[in-house]
Write an enzyme that holds these catalytic residues in place. Structure first.
Site, PDB file in Angstrom:
ATOM      1  N   GLU A  59      -0.719   9.421  -1.996  1.00 51.83           N
ATOM      2  CA  GLU A  59      -1.323   8.852  -0.781  1.00 51.83           C
ATOM      3  C   GLU A  59      -0.410   9.111   0.412  1.00 51.83           C
ATOM      4  O   GLU A  59       0.639   8.496   0.542  1.00 51.83           O
ATOM      5  CB  GLU A  59      -1.533   7.344  -0.999  1.00 51.83           C
TER       6      GLU A  59
ATOM      7  N   HIS B  90      -0.932  -3.030  -8.004  1.00 51.78           N
ATOM      8  CA  HIS B  90       0.473  -2.639  -8.207  1.00 51.78           C
ATOM      9  C   HIS B  90       0.993  -3.584  -9.289  1.00 51.78           C
ATOM     10  O   HIS B  90       0.571  -4.742  -9.355  1.00 51.78           O
ATOM     11  CB  HIS B  90       1.350  -2.906  -6.990  1.00 51.78           C
TER      12      HIS B  90
ATOM     13  N   ASP C 268      -4.469  -2.428   8.526  1.00 51.39           N
ATOM     14  CA  ASP C 268      -5.246  -2.647   7.291  1.00 51.39           C
ATOM     15  C   ASP C 268      -6.408  -3.615   7.467  1.00 51.39           C
ATOM     16  O   ASP C 268      -6.584  -4.541   6.671  1.00 51.39           O
ATOM     17  CB  ASP C 268      -4.325  -3.162   6.164  1.00 51.39           C
TER      18      ASP C 268
ATOM     19  N   ASP D 139       1.923  -6.991  -7.944  1.00 45.85           N
ATOM     20  CA  ASP D 139       0.855  -7.911  -7.501  1.00 45.85           C
ATOM     21  C   ASP D 139       0.448  -8.861  -8.611  1.00 45.85           C
ATOM     22  O   ASP D 139      -0.094  -9.924  -8.349  1.00 45.85           O
ATOM     23  CB  ASP D 139      -0.448  -7.158  -7.150  1.00 45.85           C
TER      24      ASP D 139
HETATM   25  C1  XLS Z   1       0.377   1.157   2.228  1.00 43.77           C
HETATM   26  C2  XLS Z   1      -0.457   1.802   1.219  1.00 43.77           C
HETATM   27  C3  XLS Z   1      -0.519   1.069  -0.108  1.00 43.77           C
HETATM   28  C4  XLS Z   1      -1.019   2.012  -1.165  1.00 43.77           C
HETATM   29  C5  XLS Z   1      -0.716   1.591  -2.545  1.00 43.77           C
HETATM   30  O1  XLS Z   1       0.279   1.416   3.418  1.00 43.77           O
HETATM   31  O2  XLS Z   1      -1.724   2.003   1.745  1.00 43.77           O
HETATM   32  O3  XLS Z   1      -1.307  -0.071   0.005  1.00 43.77           O
HETATM   33  O4  XLS Z   1      -2.384   2.202  -1.058  1.00 43.77           O
HETATM   34  O5  XLS Z   1       0.647   1.463  -2.790  1.00 43.77           O
HETATM   35 NI    NI Z   2      -3.401   2.601   0.698  1.00 48.79          NI
HETATM   36 NI    NI Z   3      -1.838   1.677   3.940  1.00 45.27          NI
END
Ligand code: XLS
Ligand code: NI
Ligand code: NI
Length: 431
Positions: free
Chosen positions: A228, A97, A305, A100
């Site tokens: 996404e 991003h 995650d 980041d």
């Molecule tokens: C958050 C998302 C993020 C995306 C990118 O839950 O997974 O990490 O992949 O913005």
């Molecule tokens: Ni993601």
């Molecule tokens: Ni995510």
């Protein structure tokens, strides 16, 4: 060279190793005519590995990285360490991003200038490294200006700021020859209907996505635009809930031929689906693009995650990826972070090495299941009736004709076993 990973050797394929090594991921092993590296297309997520400080709702930063801070020198140090890790892991891709990689400035122009300087720095680093850009994206959710959304914000100035940010992130992705551009909705959703004009917000989000697609064509970016999906987090109600919801949205705004899906394991689970369901649906709809590989904690009910560590689960996911014909511009991005007690540089390396091995095991199992063919044969046999002339004619027919036919032919369907346990036993032979 920095000394962050001092003493940690570059990883190699060593099936007998009891240390940190690849025991299953052999980038050069050819499976189905393609090297494993080209099949799996691993990517490191810059945000989790280098920007995330290790906080949770009860406590702040646990990691003390030498690059934490707001200066450009530290941003460059972060990039140096990141590329050292890419080299140690021998990963073909990374993702970022804007937020980041550069410290936020006082104005849009200052942030942009810093961002562009870092993109040029990445460009230099990439010349000396094999690692390429899988995708870039904009962080339109962390700063407080985005608390009520980005494109869906009630304030048009936030829409403008977000559009300008995505434009610049697309330019940067294009400049680094990224293979995709990702839009994760972030806070594109709402907390309460009492203050929300849902219809208007969806229109804004639709127009925003159309603008991204228009701009892609304008600059000649050949990569894919990926959305996404994710439910419930961070907004209570997300407009991009899951693949099916996003498909309806794409249809409404005429974007179904332009936009594909970046599907994340943890998001699928949060939506009450399995990862393989989301993959199979995207494939059926012709919008499968890429994956964010991670895993959620099945008890806590939020997006934890974690690095993947469940081979059978991963195998079923790659089985769908392979049935879709494999990745084209997409890949396997580890959208995964360390646990906050995993403080040491070696933890970062071990996390990725283990995840790459889990994916390799899953992938090999998936490829072997497909090669074996029993599952596909049994699936095809189950639908065999539809391949007969009678079956085919049925879908061209109409209710009245069919009703007459059922009586005339004495149609009397006999239930047949779905064979789920037998199929699961077959899967177990491979995983
Ligand atoms: C958050 C998302 C993020 C995306 C990118 O839950 O997974 O990490 O992949 O913005
Ligand atoms: Ni993601
Ligand atoms: Ni995510």
């Amino acid at each position: 060279m920095t000394d962050f990973f001092k003493g940690i050797p570059a990883l190699s394929y060593d099936p007998d190793s009891t240390d940190i090594a690849f025991r299953h991921y052999n980038p050069d092993e050819v499976i189905g005519g393609k090297r494993m590296e080209e099949h799996l297309r691993f990517a490191v997520a810059y945000w989790h590995s280098f920007a995330w400080p290790g906080g949770d709702p009860f406590g702040a930063e646990t990691f003390e990285r030498p690059w934490f801070g707001d200066t450009m020198d530290l941003a460059r140090l972060k990039a140096d360490v990141a590329f050292e890790m890419f080299d140690l892991l021998n990963v073909p891709f990374f993702c970022w991003h804007d937020a980041d990689i550069r410290p936020e400035g006082d104005t849009f122009a200052e942030s942009l200038h810093r961002f562009q300087e870092m993109i040029d720095y990445f460009g230099e680093k990439m010349e000396a490294s094999k690692t390429r850009l899988l995708w870039g994206t904009a962080n339109l959710f962390s700063h407080r200006r985005f608390m009520s959304g980005a494109a869906t914000n009630p304030d048009p100035e936030v829409f403008a700021w977000s559009a300008a940010t995505v434009k610049n992130c697309m330019d940067a992705t294009h400049k680094l020859q990224g293979e995709n551009y990702v839009l994760w909705g972030g806070r594109e959703g709402y907390e309460t209907l009492l203050n929300t004009d849902l219809r208007r917000e969806r229109q804004q989000a639709g127009r925003f996505l159309q603008m991204a697609v228009e701009y892609k064509h304008k600059i000649g970016f050949k990569g894919a635009i990926l959305v996404e999906p994710k439910p419930q987090e961070p907004s209570k109600h997300q407009y991009d809930f899951d693949v099916a919801t996003v498909y309806g949205f794409l249809k409404e705004f005429g974007l179904e031929g332009e936009v594909q899906m970046n599907i994340e394991q943890g998001h699928a689970i949060l939506a009450g689906h399995s990862f393989e369901h989301e993959l199979a649906l995207a494939t059926a709809l012709g919008i499968f693009g890429s994956i964010d590989m991670n895993r959620n904690d099945y008890q806590s009910g939020w997006d934890t995650d974690q690095f993947p560590n469940n081979v059978p689960e991963v195998a079923l996911a790659y089985y769908e990826v392979l049935r879709a014909g494999g990745f084209t511009t997409g890949g396997t991005n580890f959208d995964a972070k360390l646990r906050r007690q995993s403080l040491d540089p070696v933890d970062l390396i071990a996390a990725h090495a283990g995840a790459m091995d889990v994916c390799a095991r899953g992938f090999k199992a998936a490829a072997a299941m497909l090669e074996d063919g029993t599952l596909e044969k049994m699936r095809a046999a189950r639908y065999g009736g539809w391949d007969s002339s009678g079956g085919k004619a049925l879908l061209e027919s109409d209710f009245e004709t069919i009703a007459a036919q059922v009586e005339a032919d004495g149609i009397n369907p006999q239930p047949r076993s779905g064979r789920q346990e037998i199929l699961e036993n077959i899967v177990n032979r491979f995983v």
